[in-house]
Design a protein around this motif. Structure first.
Motif, PDB file in Angstrom:
ATOM      1  N   GLU A  52       0.831  -1.208   0.000  1.00  0.00           N
ATOM      2  CA  GLU A  52       0.000   0.000   0.000  1.00  0.00           C
ATOM      3  C   GLU A  52       0.865   1.256   0.000  1.00  0.00           C
ATOM      4  O   GLU A  52       0.551   2.233  -0.681  1.00  0.00           O
ATOM      5  N   GLU A 112     -10.492   7.320   0.963  1.00  0.00           N
ATOM      6  CA  GLU A 112     -10.334   5.880   0.755  1.00  0.00           C
ATOM      7  C   GLU A 112     -11.186   5.132   1.776  1.00  0.00           C
ATOM      8  O   GLU A 112     -11.098   5.381   2.982  1.00  0.00           O
ATOM      9  N   ASN A 113     -12.018   4.211   1.281  1.00  0.00           N
ATOM     10  CA  ASN A 113     -12.865   3.409   2.163  1.00  0.00           C
ATOM     11  C   ASN A 113     -12.313   2.001   2.381  1.00  0.00           C
ATOM     12  O   ASN A 113     -12.408   1.461   3.480  1.00  0.00           O
ATOM     13  N   SER A 114     -11.779   1.391   1.338  1.00  0.00           N
ATOM     14  CA  SER A 114     -11.179   0.064   1.469  1.00  0.00           C
ATOM     15  C   SER A 114     -10.217  -0.169   0.315  1.00  0.00           C
ATOM     16  O   SER A 114     -10.341   0.446  -0.747  1.00  0.00           O
ATOM     17  N   THR A 115      -9.278  -1.080   0.533  1.00  0.00           N
ATOM     18  CA  THR A 115      -8.266  -1.398  -0.476  1.00  0.00           C
ATOM     19  C   THR A 115      -8.082  -2.911  -0.548  1.00  0.00           C
ATOM     20  O   THR A 115      -7.971  -3.568   0.490  1.00  0.00           O
ATOM     21  N   ILE A 116      -8.075  -3.426  -1.764  1.00  0.00           N
ATOM     22  CA  ILE A 116      -7.823  -4.852  -2.003  1.00  0.00           C
ATOM     23  C   ILE A 116      -6.635  -4.947  -2.953  1.00  0.00           C
ATOM     24  O   ILE A 116      -6.694  -4.441  -4.074  1.00  0.00           O
TER      25      ILE A 116
END
Length: 330
Positions: free
Chosen positions: A178, A279-283
């Protein structure tokens, strides 16, 4: 008399014999073609085996070295910055296509300039969130659906850019962290002077509104406390006290409840307003297995054998036509 002349039985027998003969010739040709095919593979068994081994080996090598990975970031554009977000993503993608390593390293802030292969953005269609607490959006959809298919309206650009959540999708040629890619992209998206000013003004307005709401709630509490004291005093008194229905006590309590709910919504909303593109979520690091990705160990042997067959067919065809040309010339 009828003009139709009956068919001759002998003619019918001749037709059936010709059909049977043609079918026999067809199967003979088919058997000969099959025999030639088998003979070709037997004759060239060594070469074909080598091509299979080479193709499989190359396939395993490329499957390991040419892997691509998919990544997703779910974001919320705040302060009406949706169009700005889409234009920034388009800019990054254009720089990737043009191989502008200077932009990627110096402006975007990604040190590995060759890691990014593609980036795009799409809305996350959520029609229920779109019309939630927004009567005007619901009425707009009703009006537009009278002249056009509602599914097309939901998915078109004008509507889709007004959805709350959007998905940034990008590909890389290796595993990433990230800090290596995601944070530089988000920092680049949030580096805008105009929307930074809009953000400060919007947060300041919310804080002013919350302070005013706290003041009004305090005033309502004083009114309710005063009413409660009077009610308690009347219970201790021997005199009977009547209350006028025009005191609108119920409306005051409803106003307080609405203000408390509004304060709660503001506190939750401020959490997502700390960034312009939130940013709410990261995959990260989902291996791409679509198309021939990860399947080269099967594709390359077939490809090499097909090329070999075409080359042999071309050589045989050339030799055959050369012999015919020599006969005609002689």
């Amino acid at each position: 008399m009828s003009a139709n002349v009956p068919n001759n039985p002998q003619d019918q027998e001749i037709d059936l014999m010709q059909i049977s003969k043609r079918i026999g010739i067809f199967f003979q040709k088919l058997n000969m073609s099959l025999f030639k095919c088998i003979r070709f593979f037997i004759t060239n068994a060594l070469i074909i085996s080598i091509l299979v081994v080479v193709g499989v080996s190359m396939g395993f090598f490329f499957d390991k070295t040419l892997k691509t990975y998919n990544h997703k970031i779910i974001v919320t554009p705040n302060f009406g910055s949706t169009d700005y977000l889409y234009s920034k993503i388009d800019l990054i993608n254009s720089k990737i296509i043009s191989n502008d390593t200077l932009f990627i390293k110096e402006v975007l802030g990604i040190k590995s300039t060759k890691v990014l292969k593609k980036i795009e953005i799409d809305p996350i269609i959520d029609i229920y969130k779109f019309i939630e607490d927004k009567a005007e959006n619901f009425e707009l959809l009703k009006l537009m659906s009278e002249d056009e298919d509602v599914n097309k309206i939901i998915e078109n650009n004008m509507t889709s850019k007004n959805y709350t959540f959007h998905k940034i999708f990008f590909k890389t040629n290796k595993l990433i962290t990230e800090e290596e890619v995601v944070l530089p992209i988000l920092d680049f998206l949030n580096s805008t002077e105009y929307y930074s000013k809009v953000q400060k003004a919007a947060i300041n307005n919310i804080q002013i509104k919350m302070n005013q709401n706290d003041t009004i709630i305090s005033q309502i509490n004083e009114v309710l406390n005063g009413f409660s004291n009077k009610a308690n005093g009347s219970q201790k008194s021997d005199k009977l006290v009547y209350y006028n229905e025009n005191t609108q006590l119920n409306d005051v309590i409803k106003t307080k409840d609405a203000l408390i709910n509004e304060q709660g919504a503001h506190r939750v909303g401020l959490i997502s307003l700390d960034r312009i593109i939130k940013e709410n979520s990261t995959i990260l690091n989902i291996e791409n297995t679509t198309s021939i990705n990860g399947k080269l160990k099967f594709v390359l042997p077939i490809l090499l054998i097909s090329i070999f067959i075409l080359i042999r067919f071309f050589i045989a065809f050339y030799k055959k036509q050369s012999l015919k040309a020599q006969v005609i010339e002689s």
